[in-house]
Design an enzyme around this catalytic site. Sequence first.
Site, PDB file in Angstrom:
ATOM      1  N   ASP A  28      -8.538   4.871  18.164  1.00  0.00           N
ATOM      2  CA  ASP A  28      -9.448   4.835  17.018  1.00  0.00           C
ATOM      3  C   ASP A  28      -9.134   6.012  16.102  1.00  0.00           C
ATOM      4  OD1 ASP A  28     -11.533   4.898  15.218  1.00  0.00           O
ATOM      5  OD2 ASP A  28     -13.119   4.710  16.706  1.00  0.00           O
TER       6      ASP A  28
ATOM      7  N   LYS B 178     -13.183   4.655  -0.074  1.00  0.00           N
ATOM      8  CA  LYS B 178     -13.507   3.330  -0.606  1.00  0.00           C
ATOM      9  C   LYS B 178     -14.849   3.393  -1.340  1.00  0.00           C
ATOM     10  CE  LYS B 178      -9.833   2.136   1.648  1.00  0.00           C
ATOM     11  NZ  LYS B 178      -8.561   1.832   0.972  1.00  0.00           N
TER      12      LYS B 178
ATOM     13  N   ASP C  81      -3.400   3.387  15.385  1.00  0.00           N
ATOM     14  CA  ASP C  81      -4.007   2.106  15.018  1.00  0.00           C
ATOM     15  C   ASP C  81      -3.944   1.169  16.211  1.00  0.00           C
ATOM     16  OD1 ASP C  81      -4.721  -0.439  13.683  1.00  0.00           O
ATOM     17  OD2 ASP C  81      -4.338   0.672  11.837  1.00  0.00           O
TER      18      ASP C  81
ATOM     19  N   SER D 129       0.826  -1.210   0.000  1.00  0.00           N
ATOM     20  CA  SER D 129       0.000   0.000   0.000  1.00  0.00           C
ATOM     21  C   SER D 129       0.860   1.260   0.000  1.00  0.00           C
ATOM     22  CB  SER D 129      -0.937   0.010   1.211  1.00  0.00           C
ATOM     23  OG  SER D 129      -0.206   0.193   2.411  1.00  0.00           O
TER      24      SER D 129
ATOM     25  N   SER E   3      -1.484   0.679  10.771  1.00  0.00           N
ATOM     26  CA  SER E   3      -0.901  -0.673  10.773  1.00  0.00           C
ATOM     27  C   SER E   3      -1.011  -1.356   9.407  1.00  0.00           C
ATOM     28  CB  SER E   3      -1.609  -1.523  11.831  1.00  0.00           C
ATOM     29  OG  SER E   3      -1.131  -2.843  11.827  1.00  0.00           O
ATOM     30  N   PRO E   4       0.058  -2.021   8.945  1.00  0.00           N
ATOM     31  CA  PRO E   4       1.375  -2.204   9.584  1.00  0.00           C
ATOM     32  C   PRO E   4       2.372  -1.086   9.311  1.00  0.00           C
ATOM     33  CG  PRO E   4       1.287  -3.475   7.575  1.00  0.00           C
ATOM     34  CD  PRO E   4      -0.065  -2.824   7.712  1.00  0.00           C
ATOM     35  N   GLY E   5       1.975  -0.084   8.484  1.00  0.00           N
ATOM     36  CA  GLY E   5       2.859   1.065   8.305  1.00  0.00           C
ATOM     37  C   GLY E   5       3.244   1.393   6.878  1.00  0.00           C
ATOM     38  N   GLY E   6       2.472   0.932   5.903  1.00  0.00           N
ATOM     39  CA  GLY E   6       2.800   1.217   4.506  1.00  0.00           C
ATOM     40  C   GLY E   6       2.836   2.703   4.192  1.00  0.00           C
TER      41      GLY E   6
END
Length: 354
Positions: free
Chosen positions: A255, A300, A235, A183, A216-219
Amino acid sequence: MNTLFMHCRPGFEGEVCAEISEHAARLGVAGYAKGKPQSASAEFVCSEEGGAERLMGELRFNQLIFPRQWARGGYVELPERDRISVLLAQLADFPVFGSLWLEVLDSNEGKELSTFCRKFEVPLRKALEKAGRLVDDPGRPRLLLTFISGRRVFVGVASASNSALWPMGIPRLKFPREAPSRSTLKLEEAWHQFIPREQWEQRLGDDMTGVDLGASPGGWTYQLVRRGMLVTAIDNGPMAESLMDTGLVQHLMADGFTWQPKQPVDWMVCDIVEKPARTTSLIETWLGEGLCREAVVNLKLPMKQRYAEVRRLLDRMEATFKARKIRVSIACKQLYHDREEVTCHLRRLDLKPR
């Protein structure tokens, strides 16, 4: 020269048709849009001479959401042999070009043609230069040849300053091995799409602060860290140890839709999977309350009327900021690395310089 040809992500042909039809109606350009599902392309066929040229003259390509690339022109059928002579004859009434791009569709058939295009480009380029049809001048129009097959090509023209940054609108970005997820390429592409390269040092500097909501995970955090920013990653999930080891990341288990910084930050980025209307509210809060100067946020699009929904949300943001009497630039694009989503870039224009 009276057809506007557009590349797009496979499956979004209907969105391109809806978008360009809306613009054509607003500008009074008569015609109709068509796009075969999963073909990775769409067309707007103009009813009046000069319609495609007028569309491209009145619209800025970077303001279009779903088209990846565009060109005005028409289809040419090529023989099995001596394709170059046929193309030279077809180009007799075209202007002299300043650059040449050979393109294919983003489909399995298109990928099979890419090898042919690489081999064909060299002799074609030499022939065009010899005939005086191609010179090295970025100010001149660009010749865009989109090969549908080895025998059928869309011969198009576009302004180099009012079309895609890359052939087919597809950037050649290399996935960094140390990035935690693919990502990361979405945000890197967004930098190229929305921020002029000469402004990167000023607007993506190593003295800046950033927040990654849903990190998360940090892209996306990786891209901020790569620019040297101090990043707060929000996150409830884990972050990649490699990012935490840089000393530039603070990870808060919270959140992303409710957490807010105590002090304004330079950048907010967000790629949370959520209904686009709720994500739009998040954007309105962060920009509207001055929690950040700039933001890159993905919306999205799981619904059917995807263009209509995006247009509605962009209009809503614009109305919200206008009602608050604040100046915010809003840009939106379906990037190559996006899937069922679009990427928005927003920037406060009325804040004092740092």
